[in-house]
Design an enzyme around this catalytic site. Structure first.
Site, PDB file in Angstrom:
ATOM      1  N   ASP A   1      68.673  20.973  12.474  1.00  0.00           N
ATOM      2  CA  ASP A   1      68.533  20.132  13.895  1.00  0.00           C
ATOM      3  C   ASP A   1      68.443  18.390  13.119  1.00  0.00           C
ATOM      4  OD1 ASP A   1      68.854  22.417  15.272  1.00  0.00           O
ATOM      5  OD2 ASP A   1      66.895  22.259  15.782  1.00  0.00           O
TER       6      ASP A   1
ATOM      7  N   ASN B   1      71.134  25.385   6.779  1.00  0.00           N
ATOM      8  CA  ASN B   1      70.213  25.973   7.663  1.00  0.00           C
ATOM      9  C   ASN B   1      69.643  27.312   6.726  1.00  0.00           C
ATOM     10  OD1 ASN B   1      70.338  24.860  10.187  1.00  0.00           O
ATOM     11  ND2 ASN B   1      72.420  25.852  10.750  1.00  0.00           N
TER      12      ASN B   1
ATOM     13  N   ASP C   1      54.362  22.596  71.700  1.00  0.00           N
ATOM     14  CA  ASP C   1      53.196  22.143  72.719  1.00  0.00           C
ATOM     15  C   ASP C   1      52.809  23.386  73.295  1.00  0.00           C
ATOM     16  OD1 ASP C   1      51.696  21.213  75.099  1.00  0.00           O
ATOM     17  OD2 ASP C   1      52.927  19.019  74.672  1.00  0.00           O
ATOM     18  N   ASP C   2      51.716  23.674  73.780  1.00  0.00           N
ATOM     19  CA  ASP C   2      51.150  24.703  74.481  1.00  0.00           C
ATOM     20  C   ASP C   2      51.488  24.771  76.074  1.00  0.00           C
ATOM     21  OD1 ASP C   2      49.121  22.917  74.478  1.00  0.00           O
ATOM     22  OD2 ASP C   2      47.878  24.215  75.168  1.00  0.00           O
TER      23      ASP C   2
ATOM     24  N   MET D   1      46.545  18.558  71.107  1.00  0.00           N
ATOM     25  CA  MET D   1      45.546  19.420  71.691  1.00  0.00           C
ATOM     26  C   MET D   1      46.231  20.690  72.165  1.00  0.00           C
ATOM     27  SD  MET D   1      43.277  17.056  71.709  1.00  0.00           S
ATOM     28  CE  MET D   1      41.772  18.257  72.479  1.00  0.00           C
TER      29      MET D   1
ATOM     30  N   ASP E   1      52.197  18.253  69.391  1.00  0.00           N
ATOM     31  CA  ASP E   1      51.173  18.063  70.278  1.00  0.00           C
ATOM     32  C   ASP E   1      49.638  18.203  69.560  1.00  0.00           C
ATOM     33  OD1 ASP E   1      49.792  17.277  72.576  1.00  0.00           O
ATOM     34  OD2 ASP E   1      49.498  19.378  73.262  1.00  0.00           O
TER      35      ASP E   1
ATOM     36  N   ASP F   1      83.842  17.738  10.959  1.00  0.00           N
ATOM     37  CA  ASP F   1      82.871  18.866  10.496  1.00  0.00           C
ATOM     38  C   ASP F   1      81.994  18.601   9.432  1.00  0.00           C
ATOM     39  OD1 ASP F   1      82.975  22.034  11.185  1.00  0.00           O
ATOM     40  OD2 ASP F   1      82.518  21.833   8.801  1.00  0.00           O
ATOM     41  N   ILE F   2      80.521  19.031   9.793  1.00  0.00           N
ATOM     42  CA  ILE F   2      79.475  18.874   8.404  1.00  0.00           C
ATOM     43  C   ILE F   2      79.943  19.946   7.353  1.00  0.00           C
ATOM     44  CG2 ILE F   2      77.304  18.786   8.037  1.00  0.00           C
ATOM     45  CD1 ILE F   2      76.831  17.834  10.922  1.00  0.00           C
TER      46      ILE F   2
ATOM     47  N   GLU G   1      78.422  22.432  14.330  1.00  0.00           N
ATOM     48  CA  GLU G   1      78.401  21.312  13.634  1.00  0.00           C
ATOM     49  C   GLU G   1      79.934  20.535  13.442  1.00  0.00           C
ATOM     50  OE1 GLU G   1      79.709  24.689  10.893  1.00  0.00           O
ATOM     51  OE2 GLU G   1      78.554  24.373  12.756  1.00  0.00           O
TER      52      GLU G   1
END
Length: 457
Positions: free
Chosen positions: A347, A338, A9-10, A55, A53, A330-331, A373
């Site tokens: 993936d 890959n 506010d002024d 104004m 405010d 384990d794969i 894996e």
């Protein structure tokens, strides 16, 4: 509950008056004499709520509010415009600029403090959600600030609870111009309907016949499915005490009769925008939690989660005298997959492997990607005999049908090796159980792969 309130506010006398009122309620008060100074303080995150405010000489309050609400860094700070302007058009202009409320001078101390407290509670809740969602930026989840700034607040789902035909016959057509509106004229059914309707806003008349509208608001706040739905109350002009009580129990905003249609729409849009923003924040928090405990590629739990949860499961098994089995998988020859078919094919294999794992285990079993894996499955209330049967079923599931990779272009044979162990003594360290499963897995691979080997201890 304390908070940092910025008074803009002024007129020094106005500032001192508001500062005295707020300080008496133990709020921490900051002051600014113009809009430029206020914007700079907000950019530094120095306040929790703004009393602004209208104004002012350099930049009026409407423009200050517009700038705050269009900036992703400050749009979430509640703004209450405090002014001598008292026409409906002035209130609508303030609300359309983004203000959270519009109070007309002279402002009652009780109304001022109630409004500041109510908005401060909402700001603190939003701050907590924002803080929890900070990590979402680091994991690639889109922050909702920019979409919140661009949101018009239109197209919401609104439930109007009102049993006066003279009232709802006027309100429904107004709201329908911007939102999908459901009307509930039986207050006793309103809570059930609100819980089932996935609404963005509840508008509740506090002048219901033979029913306490505030009790309905309180029930909506206590019910999990409606706890975060904003509530806009509509009350007669002499219901100030009830409105203040409503703000204390969680009503977000209110309107006094006779209801100005433009103000109704403006306040509804404001509440719907807030609802969408906080919903986005909660979604980001949930996504962050899931990302912290889930492997992004396979959708299985990650090693961090497994190590924490395994300790809990082992402790429960020991205290209850129940068996616990651990399967390490384990794969076989994954590196060659890959090398020969590419990492995208690898993936594809990992994703399909996770699908087959889920189909082969129970809901209470914990399946995790341990790294690369290698996978771990923890099976509560399972002895070695049953674990061996599950492991053999899973081995056959993997080896029995080729894996489709590279968008269906190739089908490759995949096998796995599995090592099993069980919790052997009460209070045994989970690291020892995992170590024995790992040793058993090594034996399975050493003996020719594509097989199950039990506890090598």
């Amino acid at each position: 509950m304390s908070a940092r309130v910025l008074v803009v506010d002024d007129v020094p006398a106005n500032v001192k008056l508001l500062e005295a009122r707020l300080s008496a309620e133990y709020f921490d008060v900051l002051t600014a004499s113009n809009g430029t100074e206020a914007l700079a303080m907000c950019a530094r995150a120095e306040c929790d709520i703004i009393l602004l405010d209208v104004m002012m000489p350099d930049m009026d309050g409407f423009e200050v509010c517009r700038r705050l609400k269009s900036n992703p860094a400050t749009h979430y700070i509640p703004v209450v415009m405090v002014t001598a302007l008292d026409s409906s058009s002035d209130r609508v202009r303030g609300l359309e600029a983004g203000a959270d409320d519009f109070l007309t001078k002279p402002v009652s101390d009780v109304v001022l403090i109630a409004r500041v407290r109510s908005l401060t509670r909402l700001k603190m809740m939003t701050d907590e959600l924002r803080m929890r969602a900070i990590t979402s930026l680091e994991i690639g989840v889109q922050a909702p600030e920019r979409s919140a700034v661009a949101d018009t607040g239109k197209g919401g789902r609104v439930l109007l609870v009102d049993d006066r035909p003279s009232s709802y016959e006027r309100l429904v057509p107004v709201l329908t111009g911007e939102h999908a509106v459901d009307l509930e004229t039986n207050p006793s059914e309103a809570l059930f309907r609100a819980a089932d309707g996935d609404y963005d806003l509840l508008i509740v008349s506090l002048g219901l016949d033979n029913f306490d509208g505030l009790r309905l608001c309180s029930q909506a706040r206590s019910l999990e499915r409606t706890r975060h739905v904003p509530i806009l109350a509509i009350a007669d002009a002499d219901h100030n005490t009830r409105l203040l009580r409503g703000l204390e129990i969680g009503v977000n905003d209110y309107l006094l009769r006779p209801v100005d249609k433009n103000e109704l729409l403006a306040r509804a849009r404001t509440q719907i925008r807030k609802r969408r923003y906080t919903d986005h924040l909660r979604d980001n928090v949930q996504n962050s939690i899931e990302a912290a405990i889930t492997d992004a590629l396979t959708g299985l739990h990650n090693r961090r989660y497994m190590e924490s949860h395994l300790a809990t499961l082992a402790e429960q098994a020991s205290s209850r005298g129940k068996p616990l089995a651990v399967m390490m998988l384990d794969i076989d020859f994954f590196k060659s997959i890959n090398d020969n078919y590419g990492h995208d094919a690898g993936d594809d294999v990992l994703r399909e492997f996770a699908v087959r794992v889920r189909k082969s285990i129970r809901g209470i079993d914990l399946a995790c990607r341990y790294g690369g894996e290698e996978f771990v499955i923890v099976m509560p209330e399972t002895d070695m005999h049953v674990a061996g049967m599950v492991a053999e079923r899973l081995r056959r599931s993997i080896a029995g049908e080729p894996f489709v990779v590279n968008k269906g272009e190739k089908r490759i044979e995949v096998t796995i090796s599995i090592g099993l162990s069980t919790l052997e003594t009460k209070g045994e360290a989970v690291a020892d159980v995992l170590k024995r499963a790992d040793v058993a897995l090594y034996r399975a691979k050493h003996d020719g792969r594509n097989r199950v080997v039990a506890n090598a201890a």
